[in-house]
Structure formats: C-alpha cells, structure tokens
Design a protein around this motif. Structure first.
Motif, PDB file in Angstrom:
ATOM      1  N   MET A  45       0.833  -1.200   0.000  1.00 49.85           N
ATOM      2  CA  MET A  45       0.000   0.000   0.000  1.00 49.85           C
ATOM      3  C   MET A  45       0.868   1.251   0.000  1.00 49.85           C
ATOM      4  O   MET A  45       1.836   1.349   0.729  1.00 49.85           O
ATOM      5  N   ALA A  46       0.515   2.160  -0.840  1.00 48.55           N
ATOM      6  CA  ALA A  46       1.274   3.408  -0.876  1.00 48.55           C
ATOM      7  C   ALA A  46       0.869   4.275   0.308  1.00 48.55           C
ATOM      8  O   ALA A  46      -0.265   4.223   0.778  1.00 48.55           O
ATOM      9  N   SER A  47       1.816   5.049   0.757  1.00 43.67           N
ATOM     10  CA  SER A  47       1.496   5.940   1.861  1.00 43.67           C
ATOM     11  C   SER A  47       0.776   7.154   1.294  1.00 43.67           C
ATOM     12  O   SER A  47       1.052   7.611   0.191  1.00 43.67           O
ATOM     13  N   THR A  48      -0.162   7.636   2.018  1.00 43.85           N
ATOM     14  CA  THR A  48      -0.919   8.790   1.577  1.00 43.85           C
ATOM     15  C   THR A  48      -0.434   9.998   2.365  1.00 43.85           C
ATOM     16  O   THR A  48      -0.185   9.908   3.562  1.00 43.85           O
ATOM     17  N   GLY A  49      -0.278  11.099   1.662  1.00 46.08           N
ATOM     18  CA  GLY A  49       0.024  12.334   2.360  1.00 46.08           C
ATOM     19  C   GLY A  49       1.484  12.577   2.652  1.00 46.08           C
ATOM     20  O   GLY A  49       1.865  13.686   2.978  1.00 46.08           O
ATOM     21  N   HIS A  93       3.945  12.696   0.596  1.00 45.17           N
ATOM     22  CA  HIS A  93       4.546  13.572  -0.413  1.00 45.17           C
ATOM     23  C   HIS A  93       3.504  14.558  -0.901  1.00 45.17           C
ATOM     24  O   HIS A  93       3.153  14.584  -2.070  1.00 45.17           O
ATOM     25  N   GLY A  94       2.978  15.355  -0.039  1.00 39.25           N
ATOM     26  CA  GLY A  94       1.941  16.274  -0.449  1.00 39.25           C
ATOM     27  C   GLY A  94       0.686  15.518  -0.813  1.00 39.25           C
ATOM     28  O   GLY A  94       0.389  14.463  -0.251  1.00 39.25           O
ATOM     29  N   GLU A  95      -0.028  16.042  -1.810  1.00 38.16           N
ATOM     30  CA  GLU A  95      -1.303  15.436  -2.141  1.00 38.16           C
ATOM     31  C   GLU A  95      -1.112  14.078  -2.804  1.00 38.16           C
ATOM     32  O   GLU A  95      -0.243  13.895  -3.637  1.00 38.16           O
ATOM     33  N   HIS A  96      -1.948  13.159  -2.432  1.00 39.34           N
ATOM     34  CA  HIS A  96      -1.859  11.808  -2.976  1.00 39.34           C
ATOM     35  C   HIS A  96      -2.492  11.762  -4.361  1.00 39.34           C
ATOM     36  O   HIS A  96      -3.630  12.182  -4.540  1.00 39.34           O
ATOM     37  N   ASN A  97      -1.744  11.295  -5.365  1.00 34.53           N
ATOM     38  CA  ASN A  97      -2.333  11.134  -6.686  1.00 34.53           C
ATOM     39  C   ASN A  97      -1.746   9.910  -7.360  1.00 34.53           C
ATOM     40  O   ASN A  97      -0.891   9.229  -6.801  1.00 34.53           O
ATOM     41  N   TYR A  98      -2.237   9.642  -8.581  1.00 32.00           N
ATOM     42  CA  TYR A  98      -1.821   8.389  -9.235  1.00 32.00           C
ATOM     43  C   TYR A  98      -0.343   8.382  -9.565  1.00 32.00           C
ATOM     44  O   TYR A  98       0.271   7.338  -9.697  1.00 32.00           O
ATOM     45  N   LEU A  99       0.258   9.598  -9.696  1.00 35.19           N
ATOM     46  CA  LEU A  99       1.680   9.650 -10.057  1.00 35.19           C
ATOM     47  C   LEU A  99       2.563   9.272  -8.877  1.00 35.19           C
ATOM     48  O   LEU A  99       3.598   8.628  -9.049  1.00 35.19           O
ATOM     49  N   ASN A 100       2.176   9.683  -7.668  1.00 32.96           N
ATOM     50  CA  ASN A 100       3.007   9.339  -6.505  1.00 32.96           C
ATOM     51  C   ASN A 100       2.408   8.202  -5.678  1.00 32.96           C
ATOM     52  O   ASN A 100       2.850   7.934  -4.575  1.00 32.96           O
ATOM     53  N   GLN A 134       2.590   4.995  -6.225  1.00 32.88           N
ATOM     54  CA  GLN A 134       3.677   4.038  -6.025  1.00 32.88           C
ATOM     55  C   GLN A 134       4.901   4.600  -6.711  1.00 32.88           C
ATOM     56  O   GLN A 134       4.788   5.428  -7.601  1.00 32.88           O
ATOM     57  N   LYS A 135       6.063   4.104  -6.309  1.00 31.01           N
ATOM     58  CA  LYS A 135       7.290   4.680  -6.854  1.00 31.01           C
ATOM     59  C   LYS A 135       8.079   3.651  -7.644  1.00 31.01           C
ATOM     60  O   LYS A 135       7.991   2.457  -7.397  1.00 31.01           O
ATOM     61  N   GLY A 136       8.881   4.147  -8.568  1.00 35.11           N
ATOM     62  CA  GLY A 136       9.835   3.292  -9.264  1.00 35.11           C
ATOM     63  C   GLY A 136       9.342   2.817 -10.609  1.00 35.11           C
ATOM     64  O   GLY A 136       8.139   2.723 -10.846  1.00 35.11           O
ATOM     65  N   ILE A 137      10.274   2.501 -11.479  1.00 32.76           N
ATOM     66  CA  ILE A 137       9.933   2.117 -12.855  1.00 32.76           C
ATOM     67  C   ILE A 137       9.122   0.829 -12.861  1.00 32.76           C
ATOM     68  O   ILE A 137       8.210   0.645 -13.649  1.00 32.76           O
TER      69      ILE A 137
END
Lengths: 106, 229, 530
Positions: free
Chosen positions: C1-5, C7-14, C16-19
């Motif tokens: 699960m991605a962390s919310t909040g 890195h600022g606002e949670h969106n589809y770009l952030n 999850q991370k990484g290629i």
C-alpha cells in the motif's frame, strides 16, 4: 468458500436432464449430418449440411453456453459478430460472382 | 509488485475495487468473454469466407480433396468434442450446485476428450503427410499411394489448395483446442483447491464458453472438410 | 500500500514509486501515460521516415537514397504511423486515461488485459522491426499480394508483428465496450455519457469486429510466404484481389478507428472552448455509431482499379457516399455549437478549428475518390496521398495535439505555456498545408505515388511540399519542448483550468489513484453550460 453469503447470485441453473437431452440431440444431428450425404439433394446439399450444422450450433449456444437464460446484451454481441461475418462474405462473393473474365481462372 | 490493497480477509470472495459487487464483476467478465468470442467468430469467419469463395470457384478440387479425409475419424472427433462440451457444461453445473468432486471429474474428462481429439488429429495428419498431401506449393502427392487410397481419379491441378484449407482450418482450430485444454487445466487445478462454488465460478464459465466456441467451429468444419459433395 | 500524504497530495503519479511500479501498473491512467510515451517514440520514428521521404523527393533522380531504400522507408513510414501511432494514438492513450474518468468509473473493466495490450503493442512492434534484419519489407503498409508472397522473411516478420499489435487493439476495444456498458457511475445513462466516450465506444466496436479479420489475413499472408498455401497465389487458382478484400475489410473500418476518436476529442474541445452546450448531442452521438456501422460496407472503394468486378465497384461507390452523411452531421453540429458561443482561442481550440478546416478538405476530396469515374484517374496518384494525409494528419493528429494540450493539466497537474503551444499550432497548420496542398495538384496532374523519382515538370511543387514537411517537423519539435517544459516548469493547474463540465475535471489534478474521492452521482447531461 463463500457458503455464508446468499442472495447475491440468482443465476439460472439448467437441470442436468436438459444437458443430457441436448447432448442426445446433438449426437442425433451428427448422425443425420453423415446420413444426408448418402442422398443427393443436388444444389441443396450444401444448404442441408449448413442448416443442420446451424441447428447444432444454436443448441450449443442456447443451452451449453446458457444464452437462452442470459441477458440480451450477450446475444446482441454474438449476433453482431455473425452479422458482420455475413457482410464480409456477401461483398467478397458479390465481387467474385459478378466478375466478367475473358479467360478461365485456371 | 504491490497488490496488498486487494487484501482479502473475508470468507466471501472479494471483488476487484472498481466493481460494486461480485455479481457486477461476474456479469462484466462474462460479457468480456462474449466480446472475445465475437472476435473469434470473425477470425475463423475469414477462413470460412475464403472457403466459400474457393469452393464456388473450384468445386471439383474440394470434392476430390475431401475423398482423402476419413469420415469415421471426422465423425468420431465430432462426437468426442460434443461429449467434451457436455462435460464442460456439467463442470460448471457441478460448481453451481457445489459438488466439487463431480466438477473435478467432469473437467478432467473434458481435458481427456481434448487429448483424444488431438490424438485422432495426429493420426490423420501423419497419414496425409505420409502420402505427401501437403498444402499448396508443398503438395507432393505420391501417385501410387493415392491410387490405392481413392482409386484412379484424375486429380485437379490445384488439389494442393484443398489441403491448404484442410491444414489451415484444422490447424488453427487445433491450436484453439490446445489452448482450451490448457485453460481447462488451469480451472481444474483451481477447482481442486476448492476456489469455486455457487458464489464464484466465473473463470470456469469463461473457459467453458471458450471451449464451446471451439466445439461450434468444429461443428461447421466437419461437414465442410469431410462431407463435401 | 502506498502511503498517503507523505509527499503532499496523494495522486496516481506518486501512488507508487519506481519504474517497476509503472511497468506492472494496472491503473488505467498510468497505462495511458505509458501509451503516451510509446506512441510519441513511434511517432518520432515514423516522422523521421516521413522527412526522409520528402528529402528524397526534393529533386528528381536519386537525391539521398536509392529506389530500393525509398520503397522500404515508405513502407516503414506507413506501417509505423498506421499500426503503431494513429490506431493506438487516441483510444489507447487519451481514451485509456479519460474514458473511465468521464463515466465516473475507477478503472477499465479488465485492468490486466489493459496492461497486456500495452505489452502486445511493444512485442508486435519488436517483431515487426525484426524484419529489418532481413533487409526490410518494401511492400508498402498494405502488403498487397502477389508482390508480398515471394517467400520474404521480412514480410513474415511484419505480418506477425501486425498480428500481435492487432491483439493490443482488440484488447483495448474489448475493454472499452465492457467498461462503457458496465462501469458507468450512478445516473450516468447512455444519453449522458460525454461525446468522447461515444466516439471511443463506436471505435471499440470497430476494433472488436474488424481486427480479427486482419489477424487471419496476416496469418494467411505469413502462411502464404512459408508454405505457399495458394489462397492469394494465381498459380494455384488463388486470388490476389481476395487479399485486398480481407485487408480492406479491416483497414477501411480502421481508418474510422483512427478518425472517430478524433471526432470525440473535437466535440469536447468545441463545447468547452465555446462555453456553450453542445448542439445536437444525440445527433453527434448516434452519428458515431452510424459511421462505425457504415464503415463495414464500403471497403471496396479501395479496389476500383484492382480487378474487382465493375458491379461491385458501383455498389461500393454508392455505399461510400453514405459515410458523408453522419460525418457532415457532426461538422454542422460543431459549427452550430460555435454560433453565438464565447469562443476562447486557447491552443486546444486552435487545433479543433484547424481540424474542422482540414478535415473538411480531406472529407470532400474523399468524395472525389469514392466516385468510380474520377477515382480511375486519381487512383495511385498523389491526390490520394494528399487526401488521406488531410484526414489522418489534418484530422487525427490535429485532434491528438489538441487533446494533449487540453488534458495535459489534468494528466500532470501542470499548465503548458499556451503561447508556445499556439506557436506549435501555427507551424503545424501552415506546414501541413504547404506540404499536402501541392500534392492535390501534383496528383491531379498525374504524378503517381510510391516512386522515389518523378518527371521534371513536378519538381517545383515537390520542393514546396518538402519545405512544408520541415515546417511540420519544426512544429512538432516546438510542441515537444512545450510539453517537456510544462512537465518540468509548468505552473500548477488546479482541478479545472478550462472550466470544463465533464466528470474528469471535477476531481483533483493529477487525479487520485481511484480517480474520484467519492463516486460521483450524475444528475444531468455532460455539457450544461448555457
């Protein structure tokens, strides 16, 4: 699995007996398919063979594939596929039979 | 890979996050399979249309070509596939009435029928290859062996065209049978694990629809290739 | 699960991370962006081939390449642009991103198939490019038999590549059909879905119905090359024209796969930037379906001089005229929407207006080509080349560019520099007309297409055309820089910079992972301006 939930699935269950009857009909029709080749209907040979195959196909679609009890959309989808196949057939054959050729094709 | 957000702790199967309910997902998946079957019809349809055209142009080629096929093999395979369609439908039926053991048996018989079908196909293919009855340019019919097979008939020049159709149509159909067997094997294993029941059997039903379509195609191929007059 | 909040606002770009999280993503938005990048790269490749063609045609004789090389360059320009750029262009990129959002869904119906379709496109492109190892295919993108059945490994690679890429198209279409049927938000009835969705839905129907016939056709083509099966080989009684029937049964509807989504984009742009409820929603919606249906009845107009029977030619000619009706319905409705609207000439609107102008020229010249008597003269001349470039580039590519500038703020949460976007429009629009208008003239003077050389009297107009193609090139470079600049330095866009009414603008930019914070409930039509 899932034995606690109820009510969500109201799928129609076709009785075993129906499946067996449909299977018997299909085998019978397969026999007919072979048997009709013993007779000559002239130009209608292909029509007869194709007609029997289509009856068999309809049985499979309606019962084995549950279309008889399915929603309209799935019937429309498969019908659309068949329709556009007929379009391909119709216009291709239209070209072939209306060609005026000077020499034999072979 | 992170699919943790789909984590499922309920005893009821969890549906994917973009569906409202398991039933919603079931109906959507089934519609997806039907759309896919529609593409299959048009794909095979191309071959059938080509068949119609060339049968119209060269009826003799097809009539004589079909003498090389053995109706007994073809009819047996038809019955085998129809029976496998029955057992496939019963596989779904037993999932619906929650009889896991019988579902496993029905699916196993279906796969077995697939093997029988392909075995008979193998016999037919090897016989034709032995006689040199190959598609198109590769046609290399052995005159003596052919004479003993169908008697002294004058073969049309383009008899290879018939075998092009024979091998293309049955070949592409055979590939579908193999894929279908693989898919049934996959749902069979999942059935053995007890993953399916009256509330969730979408994959069995989807694979079943595919298998029935393979049967449907054969229903038309049988008269077209074995019983041409 | 991605962390919310974090890195600022949670969106589809952030989210999850990484290629790796991109390459395995089942999120329709991320897959849309992956298509964006892929299609842009293919477009660059196809565009370089185009510039090479135009450079060769700068003067008579051999300018920069031999005739053999030219035939290959022309083939790859066509095949790349058709199969890898324009067909996936709008549906798989903009459609993937915005179809679910516009109907208020969280994703497409089958996210795994969606990802698979992207890999199919890459794999198909890879297999097709293998043909370069065999010296490259030189058949043109249409692979006409009997020239293409000379046991050429390059053609086999191209055929299999097209087969695999075809799956990509089928899977996208399948996904869109089921998504539109099943995943609309509460209250989003079929007569409230945005016109872009109607267009994509009609396109999806074509993709599902036509592509399988292409699949079997290229399989037969490959089998013809490997086994000599003889379906298309006159030596065995086969019929080369049958290949054309099968090919165009797909490829004519395929030109509507290319243009229908563009119509959808234009409908969105016109209503948003005229700030006025679309005129004739129902007419535009159903004309998309009508075009999809009619497209299957007209393919023979590609074959008027191919040996098809004259009777079939007349029938196809008549049926082809019918396409003009729903197309004109759309155009008139757009013009009626503009009437008394408060028109904002932002860059997307410029592209929309450019589309209307160029597409009309492309469409009307299409009527010339649909008429048997005139087609016999124009067939295989530059008139045809000019016609379909007016439709495909002047139509579809203009719509893609307009769509990119329009939805860029939503996709990335940033604004492009609109002044530079307008400059790119001027270069593309002017360059396009300078390139292709002379080709109408050249074609009607009788200059045949697909040759690396021409008669000396055609040289002046060819020079003009080549200069125009460089202007287009500059325009796309400016556009690329504008987009990259927007990505890196763009100002924050806010949720709805254009004041548009459809659902995708009612959520934050970039959208959150599940598109909407709460599932929207729809109570009115899509374009309630005034």
């Amino acid at each position: 699995m899932g034995n606690t939930s109820h009510g969500a699935h109201e799928h129609h269950i076709i009785p075993l007996k129906t499946y067996l009857q449909v299977f018997a009909a299909l085998i019978f029709l397969t026999f007919i398919t072979v048997a009709v080749t013993w007779f000559d209907f002239g130009a209608f040979n292909a029509v007869v063979a194709f007609g029997i195959a289509s009856v068999k196909a309809a049985l499979v679609l309606a019962y084995f594939m549950h279309l008889k009890y399915d929603n309209m959309m799935n019937r429309v989808i498969i019908g659309t596929g068949v329709f556009f196949l007929l379009v391909l057939w119709f216009f291709s054959i239209l070209d072939i039979v209306t060609r005026v050729s000077e020499q034999s094709t072979l | 890979m992170s699919t943790a957000n789909h984590g499922n702790t309920h005893s009821v199967r969890h549906h994917a996050h973009h569906y409202e309910s398991a039933e919603h997902e079931h109906q959507s998946s089934k519609e997806g399979v039907w759309v896919f079957l529609c593409t299959e019809i048009l794909m095979f349809g191309g071959l059938f249309v080509a068949y119609a055209i060339f049968h119209h142009l060269f009826p003799e080629t097809f009539k004589i070509g079909s003498k090389f096929t053995d109706v007994r093999y073809g009819a047996t395979n038809t019955v085998v596939l129809l029976f496998s369609s029955l057992t496939m439908a019963l596989g779904i039926y037993y999932c619906q009435i929650k009889d896991q053991k019988k579902a496993v048996i029905a699916l196993s018989i279906t796969i077995l029928c697939g093997f029988i079908f392909m075995g008979i196909k193998y016999l037919e293919y090897s016989h034709k290859i032995h006689l040199g009855l190959l598609p198109g340019d590769w046609y290399a019919g052995n005159a003596d062996m052919i004479a003993s097979e169908i008697g002294n008939l004058k073969l049309p020049e383009n008899i290879g065209l018939y075998f092009s159709f024979y091998f293309m149509m049955t070949g592409i159909h055979g590939i579908h049978v193999l894929i279908g067997m693989g898919l049934i094997g996959w749902v069979l294993i999942r059935t053995m694990r007890g993953e399916f029941g009256p509330n969730y059997y979408t994959p069995v039903e989807g694979v079943g629809l595919f298998w029935h379509l393979v049967d449907l195609v054969w229903i038309y191929l049988f008269p077209l290739l074995y019983l041409v007059e | 699960m991605a962390s919310t909040g974090a890195h600022g606002e949670h969106n589809y770009l952030n989210h999850q991370k990484g290629i790796w999280s991109w390459l395995t993503s089942l999120d329709h938005k991320r897959i849309g962006i992956m298509y964006f990048i892929t299609v842009m790269i293919f477009f660059l490749v196809g565009g370089l081939f185009a510039l090479a063609i135009r450079t060769e045609l700068w003067s008579t004789g051999e300018t920069i390449m031999t005739a053999e090389t030219y035939a290959r360059v022309m083939t790859y320009h066509g095949a790349v642009m058709v199969f890898l750029v324009i067909i996936p262009g709008i549906p798989a990129f903009l459609g993937n991103f915005f179809l679910p959002m516009q109907i208020g869904a969280k994703d497409v119906a089958f996210p795994r198939l969606n990802l698979m379709s992207w890999y199919c496109l890459l794999l198909g492109a890879g297999v097709a490019l293998l043909s370069l190892l065999y010296g490259g295919a030189d058949t043109g993108w249409t692979f006409y038999t009997p020239y293409s059945i000379k046991h050429a490994p390059a053609v086999i690679c191209m055929a299999l590549g097209v087969f695999i890429a075809g799956f990509s198209s089928i899977l996208t279409g399948l996904n869109f059909v089921v998504t539109t049927h099943k995943l609309r938000a509460p209250g989003m009835t079929m007569n409230r879905i945005p016109l872009f969705v109607w267009a994509l839905y009609s396109t999806a129907i074509i993709q599902v119905l036509a592509t399988p016939v292409l699949a079997i056709t290229v399989v037969l083509l490959a089998a013809e090359n490997i086994f000599g099966i003889g379906f298309f080989d006159p030596a065995l009684g086969g019929d080369p024209v049958l290949f054309q029937h099968f090919f165009w049964f797909y490829s004519h509807p395929a030109v509507y796969i290319m243009i229908l989504p563009a119509f959808g984009v234009i409908s969105e742009l016109i209503t948003t930037f005229a700030r006025k409820t679309i005129f004739g929603y129902t007419a535009i919606a159903y004309s998309s379906l009508a075009i999809a249906a009619v497209s299957f009845f007209v393919w023979g107009h590609h074959m008027f001089v191919s040996g098809q029977s004259e009777f079939a030619g007349v029938v196809f000619s008549f049926l082809t005229m019918l396409v003009g009706v729903p197309t004109a319905i759309k155009l008139f409705n757009w013009i009626a929407t503009l009437y008394k609207g408060s028109i904002n000439l932002a860059s997307p609107m410029l592209f929309a207006l450019g589309f209307m102008f160029l597409f009309t020229i492309g469409g009307v010249t299409g009527i010339f080509l649909a008429t048997v008597a005139t087609d016999v003269h124009f067939h295989d001349t530059y008139f045809v080349v000019a016609h379909f470039h007016y439709v495909m580039v002047g139509g579809t590519l203009m719509a893609i560019m307009g769509g990119i500038y329009y939805w860029f703020p939503k996709m990335f949460g940033k604004l492009c520099n609109d002044a530079w976007a307008r400059i790119s429009f001027v270069f593309i629009f002017v360059g396009f007309n300078v390139t292709f208008y002379p080709q109408f003239v050249l074609g009607s003077l009788g200059m045949p297409r697909r040759y690396f050389d021409y008669l000396p009297e055609y040289e002046h107009l060819n020079k003009v055309s080549t200069i125009g193609s460089y202007l287009i090139g500059i325009g796309f470079v400016v556009a690329l820089i504008t987009i990259i600049h927007g990505l890196l330095k763009g100002k924050p866009a806010g949720p709805n910079p254009w004041g548009a009414k459809t659902l995708e603008w009612q959520t934050s930019s970039p959208p959150p992972h599940e598109n909407f914070h709460t599932t929207p409930i729809v109570t009115a039509g899509p374009y309630e301006y005034r």
